[in-house]
Write a protein that holds these residues in place. Structure first.
Motif, short mmCIF file in Angstrom:
data_model
loop_
_atom_site.label_atom_id
_atom_site.label_comp_id
_atom_site.label_asym_id
_atom_site.label_seq_id
_atom_site.Cartn_x
_atom_site.Cartn_y
_atom_site.Cartn_z
N SER A 232 -7.75 -5.10 0.37
CA SER A 232 -6.80 -6.19 0.26
C SER A 232 -7.40 -7.44 0.90
N SER A 233 -6.55 -8.46 1.13
CA SER A 233 -6.99 -9.68 1.80
C SER A 233 -6.57 -9.72 3.27
N HIS B 28 -10.88 -11.54 -3.18
CA HIS B 28 -9.99 -11.28 -2.04
C HIS B 28 -10.24 -12.28 -0.92
N SER C 255 -0.75 -10.10 0.86
CA SER C 255 -2.06 -9.92 1.49
C SER C 255 -2.46 -8.47 1.70
N ARG C 256 -1.51 -7.56 1.87
CA ARG C 256 -1.83 -6.16 2.16
C ARG C 256 -1.89 -5.29 0.90
N ALA C 257 -1.68 -5.86 -0.26
CA ALA C 257 -1.72 -5.09 -1.51
C ALA C 257 -3.18 -4.77 -1.87
N ARG C 258 -3.45 -3.48 -2.07
CA ARG C 258 -4.83 -3.02 -2.27
C ARG C 258 -5.22 -2.90 -3.74
N THR C 259 -6.52 -2.98 -3.95
CA THR C 259 -7.06 -2.72 -5.29
C THR C 259 -6.76 -1.28 -5.67
N ARG D 9 1.52 -6.69 -7.07
CA ARG D 9 1.24 -7.59 -5.95
C ARG D 9 -0.27 -7.77 -5.79
N HIS D 10 -1.04 -6.71 -6.02
CA HIS D 10 -2.48 -6.88 -5.94
C HIS D 10 -3.00 -7.73 -7.09
N GLU E 190 3.14 -2.29 -5.32
CA GLU E 190 1.86 -2.75 -4.80
C GLU E 190 0.89 -3.16 -5.91
N LEU F 293 -2.43 -11.17 -6.04
CA LEU F 293 -3.45 -11.54 -5.06
C LEU F 293 -4.75 -11.93 -5.75
#
Length: 317
Positions: free
Chosen positions: A113-114, A85, A191-195, A242-243, A239, A246
């Protein structure tokens, strides 16, 4: 597609410190991004319990375990884990030279996220160092297969990611994200996509010493009845993919240089990303090293010119 910052190397304008917990260790960790001179690359520096320091350049040859995260180093007591990340943020912002000082065994997971890393770096700013940046330009297709999964690099006039996932879960199912990468695109779309993870896997991961710091504050958790446990729900409808994109950005940042090409993957993960990158870098006919022509205006990626630098091996630690 135009390449930003005129192809010059960059660093951060001032030090910035972030603290949190490690998602796998569950232990407190602190990191400080330090400015660095041109040619330094991304360097991780970990202070061990005895006061000694171990350093790793963030390059493919220094990658160890890739089972659940990307790790630098092969010794558990001396490695630095969960760097993807942070690397994604640095790569997307076009940062070439940063020393990441680490107090702990892995990066802080923050919100999963990042975004926190992006936000912190943008607050202090980025400095153009006035030294030419070199890129790895993909010249021919390079593909690897692993069971039902595959990944490939293709020539492309820019930097593009096409990532597709396919989970045996009605909530996730088959999702894809495709786009040319830029700082703005990464910030707004990735950037806001979480694990994320499944409740059914928690006990197995805990028993293996993983996910000890995972919580609803830093992970999207999927229940046994295939619903999102987090009260706030998802940040993006898709999401999950998207993660994964990322993560791919962060893993491919370990080329040690920005790349010009398209990366495509299906049902990928850290291990597949790492192996695809190694396959590209091991075939010297599959890429060339290029830099921007000596002009003041912005230029297209196809206008970058090859440079004869046989000693240039950014993936060597």
């Amino acid at each position: 597609m135009t390449i930003g910052l005129l192809g010059f190397q960059t660093t951060i304008a001032a030090p910035v410190t972030l603290s949190g917990i490690g998602v796998h260790s569950g232990s407190p960790v602190s990191i400080t991004f330090q400015p660095a001179e041109a040619g330094t690359g991304i360097l991780f520096s970990r202070t061990l319990a005895d006061g000694s320091v171990v350093e790793y350049r963030a390059v493919s040859s220094n990658v160890g375990n890739t089972d659940l995260c990307t790790v630098l180093g092969t010794s558990l007591s001396r490695s630095i884990a969960t760097i993807e990340h942070v690397m994604a943020a640095l790569y997307a912002l076009g940062l070439d030279n940063v020393v990441v000082e680490v107090e702990g065994a892995e990066m802080p997971i923050m919100d999963g996220s990042s975004f926190t890393f992006i936000d912190a770096i943008e607050q202090v700013g980025i400095v153009n160092l006035g030294v030419k940046r070199r890129y790895i330009r993909v010249l021919k297709p390079v593909r690897i297969d692993s069971g039902a999964s595959w990944a490939e690099f293709l020539p492309y006039d820019g930097t593009r990611f096409e990532v597709e996932i396919d989970f045996d879960s009605p909530l996730i199912g088959r999702q894809s994200w495709k786009g040319d990468l830029s700082a703005g695109v990464f910030r707004e779309e990735l950037s806001r996509a979480r694990t994320f993870g499944f409740m059914r896997d928690v006990e197995r991961l805990w028993a293996a010493g993983f996910a000890l710091g995972s919580s609803l504050e830093n992970s999207v958790v999927i229940s046994d009845d295939d619903t999102v446990v987090n009260v706030e729900g998802l940040r993006y409808k898709d999401e999950f993919v998207r993660h994964k994109t990322l993560d791919a950005v962060g893993d491919l940042a370990l080329a040690g240089a920005q790349f010009i090409g398209c990366y495509r993957s299906y049902r990928g993960g850290h291990k597949l990303n790492a192996n695809a990158l190694k396959a590209l870098l091991s075939d010297r006919t599959a890429y060339e090293v290029v830099e921007a022509p000596a002009r003041s205006q912005r230029v297209r990626a196809r206008e970058f010119v090859a440079v004869n630098v046989p000693e240039f091996a950014p993936w060597v630690g």
